[in-house]
Motif scaffolding. Sequence first.
Motif, PDB file in Angstrom:
ATOM      1  N   ARG A  91       0.831  -1.214   0.000  1.00 27.51           N
ATOM      2  CA  ARG A  91       0.000   0.000   0.000  1.00 27.51           C
ATOM      3  C   ARG A  91       0.863   1.261   0.000  1.00 27.51           C
TER       4      ARG A  91
ATOM      5  N   ALA B 163       2.356   1.695  -3.444  1.00 24.23           N
ATOM      6  CA  ALA B 163       1.335   2.133  -4.399  1.00 24.23           C
ATOM      7  C   ALA B 163       1.080   3.630  -4.274  1.00 24.23           C
ATOM      8  N   ALA B 164       1.062   4.135  -3.033  1.00 27.06           N
ATOM      9  CA  ALA B 164       0.853   5.576  -2.822  1.00 27.06           C
ATOM     10  C   ALA B 164       2.012   6.378  -3.405  1.00 27.06           C
TER      11      ALA B 164
ATOM     12  N   GLU C  14       3.949   5.401  -5.816  1.00 25.46           N
ATOM     13  CA  GLU C  14       3.918   5.246  -7.271  1.00 25.46           C
ATOM     14  C   GLU C  14       2.909   6.204  -7.901  1.00 25.46           C
ATOM     15  N   ARG C  15       1.785   6.430  -7.232  1.00 25.43           N
ATOM     16  CA  ARG C  15       0.788   7.375  -7.761  1.00 25.43           C
ATOM     17  C   ARG C  15       1.362   8.779  -7.857  1.00 25.43           C
ATOM     18  N   ARG C  16       2.288   9.096  -6.977  1.00 25.02           N
ATOM     19  CA  ARG C  16       2.935  10.413  -6.989  1.00 25.02           C
ATOM     20  C   ARG C  16       4.203  10.419  -7.842  1.00 25.02           C
ATOM     21  N   HIS C  17       4.465   9.321  -8.529  1.00 29.14           N
ATOM     22  CA  HIS C  17       5.641   9.173  -9.398  1.00 29.14           C
ATOM     23  C   HIS C  17       6.958   9.277  -8.631  1.00 29.14           C
TER      24      HIS C  17
ATOM     25  N   GLU D 275       8.844   3.913  -9.216  1.00 26.97           N
ATOM     26  CA  GLU D 275       8.312   3.313 -10.435  1.00 26.97           C
ATOM     27  C   GLU D 275       8.745   1.858 -10.507  1.00 26.97           C
ATOM     28  N   GLN D 276       7.933   1.051 -11.180  1.00 24.71           N
ATOM     29  CA  GLN D 276       8.226  -0.367 -11.296  1.00 24.71           C
ATOM     30  C   GLN D 276       9.247  -0.593 -12.407  1.00 24.71           C
TER      31      GLN D 276
ATOM     32  N   TYR E 161      10.878  -2.148  -7.490  1.00 24.79           N
ATOM     33  CA  TYR E 161      10.673  -0.711  -7.660  1.00 24.79           C
ATOM     34  C   TYR E 161      11.989   0.037  -7.493  1.00 24.79           C
TER      35      TYR E 161
END
Length: 291
Positions: A58, A61-62, A64-67, A70-71, A78
Motif C-alpha cells: 500500500r 502504491a501511494a 507510485e501514484r505520486r511518481h 516506479e516499477q 521498484y
Amino acid sequence: MTGANSGTYGCVMRNKGDSTVQSVDRAVRILELLGESGALGVSALARHLGVHKSTASRLVAALERRHLVEQVAERGHYRLGAGILRLAGATDARLDLVHEARAVCRRLAGQTHETVNVAVLSAGTALYVEQVAGGTPHSSYNWVGQRIPLHATSNGKVLLCELPREDREDLLRDLAAYTPATVTDPGTLRRELADAREQGYAVAADELDIGLTAMAAPIRDVSGQIIASLSLSGLTFRFDEARQHELLPILLEGAQEISERMGWRGTHSNDDAAAPAAGPQGDAQQGVSIP
C-alpha cells in the motif's frame, strides 16, 4: 460529552495521528532504501520495515501514484521515480540561484552600503534565501529563511507582478495591515503590480515596518520567467527620491547580471527607467532586506 467519552475521543484522535506519522515515516524510509539499493521488491521492503507485505504494498502504491517510485522491468521491483528528480531539481535550482547571486549581492552591498536580499515565491510568501548586509546598524538582522508577506514588500510585489492572473488574485485576498502604510486595498495593489510589470521594479516604504524602505527588481530564468527578486533596502529617512534614483540603475544591472547567470538572455525593458515617484516607497521591515 462526558469525561469518559471525551477521553476515548482524544485517544482515538491521537491514535489516528500516530498512525499517519508512522505511515509517513515508513514511506520516507522506502525512498531511502531504494536510494541505497537501486531497486527492491515489495517483500524485501516489508522485511526492512518490519511490516506485513500488504502494508508495504500500500505504501509503495501511494508513492507510485505520486511518481516518486516506479516499477522496473522485473515485476514487483521498484526504484526511485521521476518525481524524485523533479523535487531534487527544485532544490538544485534554489541552490544554483543562491550560488549565482552571492557574488553580485556582495558587490552591490559594498557599492551601495545598503542591505541586499534575494527572495523567492514560496507557499504564498516571499522566502528570503540570500542576504548581504550593507554595514549599517539597521542591517544586523538576518532574514534568510524568513517568510515575509508578499503585498507589504518590494520583493513580494515583484514576485507577484507577472503571475498568471488567477494565481495572483488568489494571493490578493485578506491583505493584512502591518503599518498605516501597508496597501490593503486589492485595487490599489493591482495598480502597483501593473506599474511593477511595466517599469521593471517595485518599491515599498514603511509598509511592513515603519522606518524601512526597499526597492526590488526581478531575476529571470532561461525562459524569461521571474524566479526570484533582488532588493536593496535602507532606512526611510535617507532612502528618499534622490537616493532611489541613484540606486535604481545599480539594482537593475544586478538583477540583470544574476538573470544572465541563470540563463536569461533578454534585457529589462526599462533601461531608461525614471526615478521612483516621490513619496515613501521601498520596503519596510527590512532595512536589512526584507523588501
